[in-house]
Design an enzyme around this catalytic site. Sequence first.
Site, PDB file in Angstrom:
ATOM      1  N   GLY A   1     -46.033 -17.753   4.996  1.00  0.00           N
ATOM      2  CA  GLY A   1     -46.686 -18.519   4.105  1.00  0.00           C
ATOM      3  C   GLY A   1     -47.484 -17.410   3.144  1.00  0.00           C
ATOM      4  O   GLY A   1     -48.666 -18.146   2.850  1.00  0.00           O
TER       5      GLY A   1
ATOM      6  N   SER B   1     -44.086 -13.205   4.909  1.00  0.00           N
ATOM      7  CA  SER B   1     -44.372 -12.756   3.743  1.00  0.00           C
ATOM      8  C   SER B   1     -43.654 -11.321   3.532  1.00  0.00           C
ATOM      9  O   SER B   1     -44.337 -10.319   3.147  1.00  0.00           O
ATOM     10  CB  SER B   1     -45.890 -12.549   4.269  1.00  0.00           C
ATOM     11  OG  SER B   1     -46.330 -13.980   3.795  1.00  0.00           O
TER      12      SER B   1
ATOM     13  N   ASN C   1     -34.798 -18.191   2.307  1.00  0.00           N
ATOM     14  CA  ASN C   1     -34.391 -19.845   3.340  1.00  0.00           C
ATOM     15  C   ASN C   1     -35.711 -20.369   1.735  1.00  0.00           C
ATOM     16  O   ASN C   1     -36.663 -19.839   1.781  1.00  0.00           O
ATOM     17  CB  ASN C   1     -35.605 -19.364   4.763  1.00  0.00           C
ATOM     18  CG  ASN C   1     -36.182 -20.926   4.541  1.00  0.00           C
ATOM     19  OD1 ASN C   1     -35.532 -21.974   4.851  1.00  0.00           O
ATOM     20  ND2 ASN C   1     -37.703 -20.549   5.407  1.00  0.00           N
ATOM     21  N   TRP C   2     -34.951 -20.975   1.461  1.00  0.00           N
ATOM     22  CA  TRP C   2     -35.557 -21.675   0.251  1.00  0.00           C
ATOM     23  C   TRP C   2     -36.402 -22.622   0.758  1.00  0.00           C
ATOM     24  O   TRP C   2     -37.157 -23.741  -0.621  1.00  0.00           O
ATOM     25  CB  TRP C   2     -34.614 -22.309  -0.793  1.00  0.00           C
ATOM     26  CG  TRP C   2     -34.195 -21.129  -1.455  1.00  0.00           C
ATOM     27  CD1 TRP C   2     -34.141 -19.920  -1.402  1.00  0.00           C
ATOM     28  CD2 TRP C   2     -32.837 -21.576  -2.686  1.00  0.00           C
ATOM     29  NE1 TRP C   2     -33.444 -18.740  -2.855  1.00  0.00           N
ATOM     30  CE2 TRP C   2     -32.918 -20.210  -2.901  1.00  0.00           C
ATOM     31  CE3 TRP C   2     -31.754 -22.412  -3.041  1.00  0.00           C
ATOM     32  CZ2 TRP C   2     -31.139 -19.565  -3.755  1.00  0.00           C
ATOM     33  CZ3 TRP C   2     -31.085 -21.656  -4.156  1.00  0.00           C
ATOM     34  CH2 TRP C   2     -30.283 -20.561  -4.348  1.00  0.00           C
ATOM     35  N   LYS C   3     -36.249 -22.970   1.853  1.00  0.00           N
ATOM     36  CA  LYS C   3     -37.241 -25.136   2.553  1.00  0.00           C
ATOM     37  C   LYS C   3     -36.938 -25.647   1.017  1.00  0.00           C
ATOM     38  O   LYS C   3     -35.673 -25.738   0.291  1.00  0.00           O
ATOM     39  CB  LYS C   3     -38.546 -23.414   2.211  1.00  0.00           C
ATOM     40  CG  LYS C   3     -38.606 -23.269   3.367  1.00  0.00           C
ATOM     41  CD  LYS C   3     -40.525 -22.641   3.573  1.00  0.00           C
ATOM     42  CE  LYS C   3     -40.537 -21.132   4.211  1.00  0.00           C
ATOM     43  NZ  LYS C   3     -41.368 -20.790   4.870  1.00  0.00           N
TER      44      LYS C   3
ATOM     45  N   HIS D   1     -37.094 -23.735  13.307  1.00  0.00           N
ATOM     46  CA  HIS D   1     -38.619 -22.819  12.391  1.00  0.00           C
ATOM     47  C   HIS D   1     -40.028 -23.879  12.944  1.00  0.00           C
ATOM     48  O   HIS D   1     -39.524 -24.652  12.639  1.00  0.00           O
ATOM     49  CB  HIS D   1     -38.328 -23.330  11.100  1.00  0.00           C
ATOM     50  CG  HIS D   1     -38.828 -22.200   9.450  1.00  0.00           C
ATOM     51  ND1 HIS D   1     -40.574 -22.294   9.696  1.00  0.00           N
ATOM     52  CD2 HIS D   1     -38.657 -21.098   9.232  1.00  0.00           C
ATOM     53  CE1 HIS D   1     -40.838 -21.823   8.890  1.00  0.00           C
ATOM     54  NE2 HIS D   1     -39.825 -20.821   8.649  1.00  0.00           N
TER      55      HIS D   1
ATOM     56  N   GLU E   1     -40.571 -15.254  13.899  1.00  0.00           N
ATOM     57  CA  GLU E   1     -41.816 -15.665  12.608  1.00  0.00           C
ATOM     58  C   GLU E   1     -43.117 -16.093  12.473  1.00  0.00           C
ATOM     59  O   GLU E   1     -42.975 -16.885  13.145  1.00  0.00           O
ATOM     60  CB  GLU E   1     -41.185 -16.378  11.786  1.00  0.00           C
ATOM     61  CG  GLU E   1     -39.394 -16.184  11.263  1.00  0.00           C
ATOM     62  CD  GLU E   1     -39.153 -16.785  10.014  1.00  0.00           C
ATOM     63  OE1 GLU E   1     -38.645 -16.479   8.752  1.00  0.00           O
ATOM     64  OE2 GLU E   1     -40.202 -18.187   9.673  1.00  0.00           O
TER      65      GLU E   1
END
Length: 221
Positions: A148, A180, A6-8, A93, A142
């Site tokens: 993060g 993470s 997931n590159w956001k 998300h 998540e």
Amino acid sequence: MWIIANWKSNKTIAEALDWLAQAGPKIPKNPNLTVVVCPCFSALSEVKKAIIVGNFPLLVGAQDLSPFGMGAYTGEEPAQILRELITHAILGHSERRQNFGETDEIISQKAAQAKANNITPLICVQGTDILIPQDCELVAFEPISAIGTGNPDTPENANEVAKTLKEKNGQDIQVLYGGSVTADNVQSFLTQSFLSGVMIGKASLDVQEFIKICKKALENI
Ligand code: PGA
């Protein structure tokens, strides 16, 4: 086993193509490993093309999609168009729930649009009491405190949550863990019996780290 990158809101098109040129040839080809890369909408088309040209073992996913079909919905990305580019879509998300006010109802609408267009929704939940829309069988647990932050959940707790999610929503659902995950800790999650893979944000941006993660995944298949 699933590995979702997931590159956001990161990577220009040039950076995305550079990542693919390096990662593509090194991603292990194995029928039991599915690797999905989820860039920004604006990079989807180029990423898809590069994967086809390179014959890389990668699928393409979006990080969201519209709750509506085609029509007068300015700024939205409908599943009817995205279906040409993607196989999967991350939905619900926590960053979208927090920053864009997404509710379970909106997420259910998005999931219905995805499914009607042969896109597999990957529903993100932050605990066991979050609604998983009907017929959605790919779920990512998540916990917000792990996203993060460099503080992942314990693999044992993630496994317990996955077990409970399956008890509540059906044994057919596959549960991934996200938050993470790195090359150093990925194995501790992939060896848990109720987890079917991982979703990776920050560590997926670094191509060498991501290749390492995929190789470690292979050892657990
Ligand atoms: P992270 O993000 O790996 O950077 O913690 C995970 C995610 O939000 O999917």
